[in-house]
Design an enzyme around this catalytic site. Structure first.
Site, PDB file in Angstrom:
ATOM      1  N   SER A  80       0.849  -1.185   0.000  1.00  0.00           N
ATOM      2  CA  SER A  80       0.000   0.000   0.000  1.00  0.00           C
ATOM      3  C   SER A  80       0.891   1.245   0.000  1.00  0.00           C
ATOM      4  O   SER A  80       2.012   1.230  -0.527  1.00  0.00           O
ATOM      5  CB  SER A  80      -0.920  -0.068   1.224  1.00  0.00           C
ATOM      6  OG  SER A  80      -1.784   1.032   1.248  1.00  0.00           O
ATOM      7  N   LYS A  84      -5.153   3.104  -3.145  1.00  0.00           N
ATOM      8  CA  LYS A  84      -4.508   2.464  -1.991  1.00  0.00           C
ATOM      9  C   LYS A  84      -5.486   2.315  -0.825  1.00  0.00           C
ATOM     10  O   LYS A  84      -5.433   1.321  -0.085  1.00  0.00           O
ATOM     11  CB  LYS A  84      -3.252   3.243  -1.576  1.00  0.00           C
ATOM     12  CG  LYS A  84      -2.120   3.251  -2.637  1.00  0.00           C
ATOM     13  CD  LYS A  84      -1.529   1.868  -2.897  1.00  0.00           C
ATOM     14  CE  LYS A  84      -0.204   1.958  -3.687  1.00  0.00           C
ATOM     15  NZ  LYS A  84       0.376   0.656  -4.025  1.00  0.00           N
TER      16      LYS A  84
HETATM   17  P1  NAP Z   1       8.593   0.328  -9.459  1.00  0.00           P
HETATM   18  O1  NAP Z   1      10.067   0.035  -9.386  1.00  0.00           O
HETATM   19  O2  NAP Z   1       8.080   1.094 -10.628  1.00  0.00           O
HETATM   20  O3  NAP Z   1       7.823  -1.062  -9.349  1.00  0.00           O
HETATM   21  C1  NAP Z   1       6.580  -1.301  -9.943  1.00  0.00           C
HETATM   22  C2  NAP Z   1       6.576  -2.729 -10.439  1.00  0.00           C
HETATM   23  O4  NAP Z   1       5.268  -3.046 -10.890  1.00  0.00           O
HETATM   24  C3  NAP Z   1       7.518  -2.979 -11.616  1.00  0.00           C
HETATM   25  O5  NAP Z   1       8.052  -4.279 -11.499  1.00  0.00           O
HETATM   26  C4  NAP Z   1       6.590  -2.890 -12.834  1.00  0.00           C
HETATM   27  O6  NAP Z   1       7.174  -3.643 -13.911  1.00  0.00           O
HETATM   28  C5  NAP Z   1       5.324  -3.523 -12.234  1.00  0.00           C
HETATM   29  N1  NAP Z   1       4.085  -3.140 -12.893  1.00  0.00           N
HETATM   30  C6  NAP Z   1       3.617  -1.900 -13.160  1.00  0.00           C
HETATM   31  N2  NAP Z   1       2.418  -1.966 -13.752  1.00  0.00           N
HETATM   32  C7  NAP Z   1       2.119  -3.298 -13.846  1.00  0.00           C
HETATM   33  C8  NAP Z   1       1.011  -4.007 -14.361  1.00  0.00           C
HETATM   34  N3  NAP Z   1      -0.031  -3.382 -14.911  1.00  0.00           N
HETATM   35  N4  NAP Z   1       1.027  -5.365 -14.286  1.00  0.00           N
HETATM   36  C9  NAP Z   1       2.078  -6.030 -13.753  1.00  0.00           C
HETATM   37  N5  NAP Z   1       3.152  -5.398 -13.235  1.00  0.00           N
HETATM   38  C10 NAP Z   1       3.165  -4.045 -13.299  1.00  0.00           C
HETATM   39  O7  NAP Z   1       8.073   1.109  -8.176  1.00  0.00           O
HETATM   40  P2  NAP Z   1       8.449   1.214  -6.610  1.00  0.00           P
HETATM   41  O8  NAP Z   1       8.671   2.669  -6.350  1.00  0.00           O
HETATM   42  O9  NAP Z   1       9.466   0.227  -6.178  1.00  0.00           O
HETATM   43  O10 NAP Z   1       7.018   0.844  -5.970  1.00  0.00           O
HETATM   44  C11 NAP Z   1       6.676  -0.507  -5.642  1.00  0.00           C
HETATM   45  C12 NAP Z   1       5.444  -0.532  -4.752  1.00  0.00           C
HETATM   46  O11 NAP Z   1       5.690   0.215  -3.557  1.00  0.00           O
HETATM   47  C13 NAP Z   1       4.197   0.082  -5.381  1.00  0.00           C
HETATM   48  O12 NAP Z   1       3.053  -0.651  -4.952  1.00  0.00           O
HETATM   49  C14 NAP Z   1       4.160   1.471  -4.782  1.00  0.00           C
HETATM   50  O13 NAP Z   1       2.866   2.038  -4.768  1.00  0.00           O
HETATM   51  C15 NAP Z   1       4.661   1.177  -3.380  1.00  0.00           C
HETATM   52  N6  NAP Z   1       5.212   2.352  -2.684  1.00  0.00           N
HETATM   53  C16 NAP Z   1       6.389   2.903  -3.119  1.00  0.00           C
HETATM   54  C17 NAP Z   1       6.945   3.960  -2.417  1.00  0.00           C
HETATM   55  C18 NAP Z   1       8.267   4.562  -2.836  1.00  0.00           C
HETATM   56  O14 NAP Z   1       8.801   5.412  -2.100  1.00  0.00           O
HETATM   57  N7  NAP Z   1       8.832   4.160  -3.956  1.00  0.00           N
HETATM   58  C19 NAP Z   1       6.278   4.474  -1.289  1.00  0.00           C
HETATM   59  C20 NAP Z   1       5.064   3.899  -0.911  1.00  0.00           C
HETATM   60  C21 NAP Z   1       4.544   2.835  -1.600  1.00  0.00           C
HETATM   61  P3  NAP Z   1       6.723  -3.469 -15.463  1.00  0.00           P
HETATM   62  O15 NAP Z   1       6.985  -2.055 -15.825  1.00  0.00           O
HETATM   63  O16 NAP Z   1       7.598  -4.473 -16.194  1.00  0.00           O
HETATM   64  O17 NAP Z   1       5.300  -3.853 -15.538  1.00  0.00           O
END
Ligand code: NAP
Ligand code: COA
Length: 260
Positions: free
Chosen positions: A147, A165
């Site tokens: 989330s 979320k």
């Molecule tokens: P990220 O590196 O962009 O990871 C997203 C992943 O989801 C990638 O593997 C992407 O690969 C995949 N993806 C995207 N759309 C998809 C789809 N339709 N079907 C299947 N796979 C899909 O992002 P991140 O920043 O590490 O975030 C990961 C999680 O943590 C997310 O749920 C985000 O909301 C949560 N979050 C992140 C932060 C932060 O500070 N970064 C903070 C709070 C929460 P493909 O492009 O190959 O599909």
């Protein structure tokens, strides 16, 4: 990962266990997959891009597999769950973390832009949970949704993510009620801002934004991917045997209250 950190959990903690992780070819979710693989788990990862899947599987080592699947497509998700079960057997841990995010003012966000994020984050998470349930090893399985603080705190230019979320966490509690009797624990992790991720590159693209965010965090630092990976490991371990229906926040108290 520091060596002290790698010794927190027993090295073979997840030997013989299988984890399915959606959206785990980069960032936080890949870090979770890496941590679970390092603790002995078989890991199966999906995302949309087959090249990213192949790279992630290569990085995860011998007991890893995966396939391309868009979480918006139920049949594709169900097929990937079947492929995971065919390769590794019953699934012990499911991490649903595929997401899309961008900054957009509500008055300018197109209905399709709003729907796209709901489709990926919320409906995609239901697809993963729904398809995985019949393949989970019960009792004992652990399902984790990734989330965000947007679930319970409003942010400007994030109306789509706030709605998605919050929906995920409400669904998490409903599933915890329904699937608890089968012995499946269902929880969410809400990371605060995590360093070196695509999410933060999109939401805090420059040094000024980064320093504004850090100054609002009582612990005074950005989160690390390892912080979230360790929390996911804990939630899948027997140490969390009585934890279900919980939203676990890892944000250095950034969302604890108004810091002024
Ligand atoms: P990220 O590196 O962009 O990871 C997203 C992943 O989801 C990638 O593997 C992407 O690969 C995949 N993806 C995207 N759309 C998809 C789809 N339709 N079907 C299947 N796979 C899909 O992002 P991140 O920043 O590490 O975030 C990961 C999680 O943590 C997310 O749920 C985000 O909301 C949560 N979050 C992140 C932060 C932060 O500070 N970064 C903070 C709070 C929460 P493909 O492009 O190959 O599909
Ligand atoms: N601002 C406003 N609207 C935007 C936008 C932005 N920055 N980016 C996309 N949209 C809108 C598009 O304009 C489109 O709506 P429209 O047809 O009415 O114009 C809609 O969103 C869908 O865009 P599209 O590019 O077709 O979606 P996609 O399915 O190819 O990609 C995204 C999904 C938009 C979420 C894309 O950013 C993505 O793939 N993200 C995954 C990685 C990520 O976000 N990581 C961080 C996780 S926290």
């Amino acid at each position: 990962m520091s060596s002290a950190r790698s010794e927190i959990f027993r090295q073979d903690l997840f030997r013989g266990k299988t984890a399915f992780l959606a959206g785990a070819t980069s960032g936080i979710n890949l870090a979770i997959a890496e941590r679970m693989a390092a603790l002995g788990a078989n890991v199966f990862v999906i995302s949309r891009d087959s090249a990213k899947v192949a790279a992630a599987v290569g990085r995860l080592g011998g007991n890893a597999s995966g396939c391309a699947a868009d979480v918006r497509e139920y049949e594709a998700v169900a097929g990937s769950i079947d492929a995971c079960a065919a390769r590794f057997g019953a699934i012990d841990f499911v991490v649903s973390g595929a997401a899309g995010n961008f900054l957009a003012h509500a008055a300018e966000l197109s209905p399709r832009g709003f729907r796209t994020v709901i489709d990926i984050d919320l409906i995609g998470s239901f697809h993963v949970a729904r398809a995985a349930f019949s393949r989970m090893r019960k009792p004992g399985a652990s399902l984790i949704f990734i989330s965000a603080l947007q679930s319970f705190t409003a942010y400007p230019q994030q109306v789509h993510v706030c709605a998605a979320k919050a929906g995920i966490d409400s669904m998490m509690r409903a599933l915890a009620l329904e699937w608890g009797p089968a012995g499946v624990r269902v929880n969410s992790i809400a990371p605060g801002p995590i360093r070196d991720t695509e999410g933060m590159a999109r939401l805090a693209p420059d040094a000024a934004a980064t320093s504004r965010i850090t100054s609002g965090i009582p612990l005074g630092r950005f989160g690390e991917k390892a912080d979230i990976a360790d929390l996911a490991v804990f939630l899948c371990s027997d140490a969390a045997a009585n934890i279900s229906g919980a939203l676990m926040v890892s944000d250095g108290a950034g969302s604890a209250g108004r810091n002024w």
